[in-house]
Design a protein around this motif. Structure first.
Motif, PDB file in Angstrom:
ATOM      1  N   ALA A   1       4.060  -5.305  -4.997  1.00 34.54           N
ATOM      2  CA  ALA A   1       4.528  -4.042  -5.304  1.00 34.54           C
ATOM      3  C   ALA A   1       5.347  -4.207  -6.677  1.00 34.54           C
TER       4      ALA A   1
ATOM      5  N   TYR B   1       0.899  -1.299   0.091  1.00 27.63           N
ATOM      6  CA  TYR B   1       0.032  -0.106  -0.209  1.00 27.63           C
ATOM      7  C   TYR B   1       0.724   1.290   0.007  1.00 27.63           C
TER       8      TYR B   1
ATOM      9  N   MET C   1       1.828   1.953  -3.429  1.00 29.50           N
ATOM     10  CA  MET C   1       0.656   2.354  -4.164  1.00 29.50           C
ATOM     11  C   MET C   1       0.298   3.670  -4.112  1.00 29.50           C
ATOM     12  N   TYR C   2       0.126   3.907  -2.714  1.00 30.13           N
ATOM     13  CA  TYR C   2      -0.059   5.540  -2.217  1.00 30.13           C
ATOM     14  C   TYR C   2       0.907   6.532  -2.827  1.00 30.13           C
TER      15      TYR C   2
ATOM     16  N   LEU D   1       2.751  -4.067  -9.421  1.00 32.67           N
ATOM     17  CA  LEU D   1       2.250  -2.626  -9.575  1.00 32.67           C
ATOM     18  C   LEU D   1       3.025  -1.877 -10.405  1.00 32.67           C
TER      19      LEU D   1
ATOM     20  N   THR E   1       3.093   6.126  -5.494  1.00 40.18           N
ATOM     21  CA  THR E   1       2.943   6.131  -6.727  1.00 40.18           C
ATOM     22  C   THR E   1       1.801   6.846  -7.146  1.00 40.18           C
ATOM     23  N   ARG E   2       0.656   6.676  -6.546  1.00 41.94           N
ATOM     24  CA  ARG E   2      -0.663   7.278  -6.879  1.00 41.94           C
ATOM     25  C   ARG E   2      -0.602   8.899  -6.769  1.00 41.94           C
TER      26      ARG E   2
END
Ligand code: NAD
Length: 259
Positions: free
Chosen positions: A167, A121, A124-125, A170, A127-128
């Motif tokens: 990851a 996460y 993901m956070y 992702l 990168t987002r």
């Protein structure tokens, strides 16, 4: 031909850069000319690395937030301005006595959470949060520090390995979706490193049967150092890396091999 890696004019956010691999990357990117945003959970660690990078003539600022808190990540990215290079380095590998390392059959779902939250996460956070700015600029670099455990499997570390493999997946998706915007995304898969995380093993028991047994699995019989990672990371983050994307590149002393 002289290969010069120049990150001048780039702003690089390195998560978990208060010690270990991330600290080494902050130094290397600072030397290459990037303005480095040193993230860590622990402000005293981030501030110390900022001072070190500046003392060496580089540009740096601290960005203290928890990568597992999306609102905090987004607020920090908004406050700091566009990020050209993101290194998802903050990781949770578990510590001595930490629940979640052991046989998967004996584990509890609650044990898996810390690994997934930071390693998957967190990536993901971050990168987002940075991607829209990279798309606007039509240039970006995302590097994610994963582990050979996520490529090869590992006894007693299923949640960690699964979080790192997630990851890495992702990264491939980000690479496919964003290549047309001048954005590359790659993973660096590490073997056993000598960092504060693993220091007790090397400092106190370098000649122990446990340390020798670990190194027996490496073609180059020493643990890796942050410097072993830094040159590849800087290259991937530079214009020289513009046609390398979606890859997982092991930096592992020959522990395993990518075909
Ligand atoms: N050390 C190894 O042998 C090894 C092997 C394979 C992969 N890796 C990976 O390399 C990366 C760096 O490892 P290291 O050995 O330098 O780790 P480390 O534990 O020495 O340093 C990690 C830093 O990240 C920070 N951090 C942890 N959680 C955070 C969070 N939620 N938000 C922000 N910062 C946070 C910590 O405060 C610490 O300063 C990790 O992703 C790790 O999984 C390490």
């Amino acid at each position: 031909m002289t290969l010069q890696i120049d990150l001048t004019g780039r702003r690089a956010l390195i998560t978990g850069a208060g010690q270990g691999v991330g600290r080494g990357l902050a130094h290397a990117f600072g030397r290459a000319g990037a303005a480095v945003l040193v993230n860590d959970l622990r402000s005293e660690r981030a501030d110390a690395v900022v001072d070190e990078v500046r003392a060496a003539g580089g540009q740096a600022g601290s960005a203290v937030f928890d990568v597992t808190d999306f609102d905090a990540v987004a607020a920090a990215v908004t406050a700091q301005g566009a990020v050209d290079i993101l290194v998802n380095n903050a990781g949770n590998a578990g510590a001595a006595g930490y629940s979640g390392r052991g046989r998967f059959a004996d584990s509890d779902p609650a044990d898996w959470e810390p690994y997934l939250r930071v390693n998957l996460y967190g990536a993901m956070y971050c990168t987002r949060a940075v991607l829209p700015g990279m798309v606007d600029k039509q240039w970006g670099r995302i590097l994610t520090i994963v582990s050979d455990a996520g490529r090869t499997g590992d006894a007693n570390g299923a949640a960690y390995a699964a979080s790192k493999a997630g990851a890495a997946a992702l990264t491939r998706c980000i690479a496919v979706e964003n290549g047309r915007h001048g954005i590359t995304a790659n993973n660096i898969a590490l073997g056993t490193m000598r960092t504060p995380l693993t220091e007790p093993l090397w400092a106190e028991h370098a000649d122990s049967p446990q340390a020798k047994a670990i190194l027996q699995n490496y073609a180059i019989r020493r643990p890796g150092s942050p410097e072993d990672v830094a040159s590849l990371a800087a290259l991937l983050a530079s214009d020289h890396g513009s046609w390398i994307t979606g890859q997982t590149i092991p930096v592992n002393g020959g522990f395993s091999f990518a075909l």
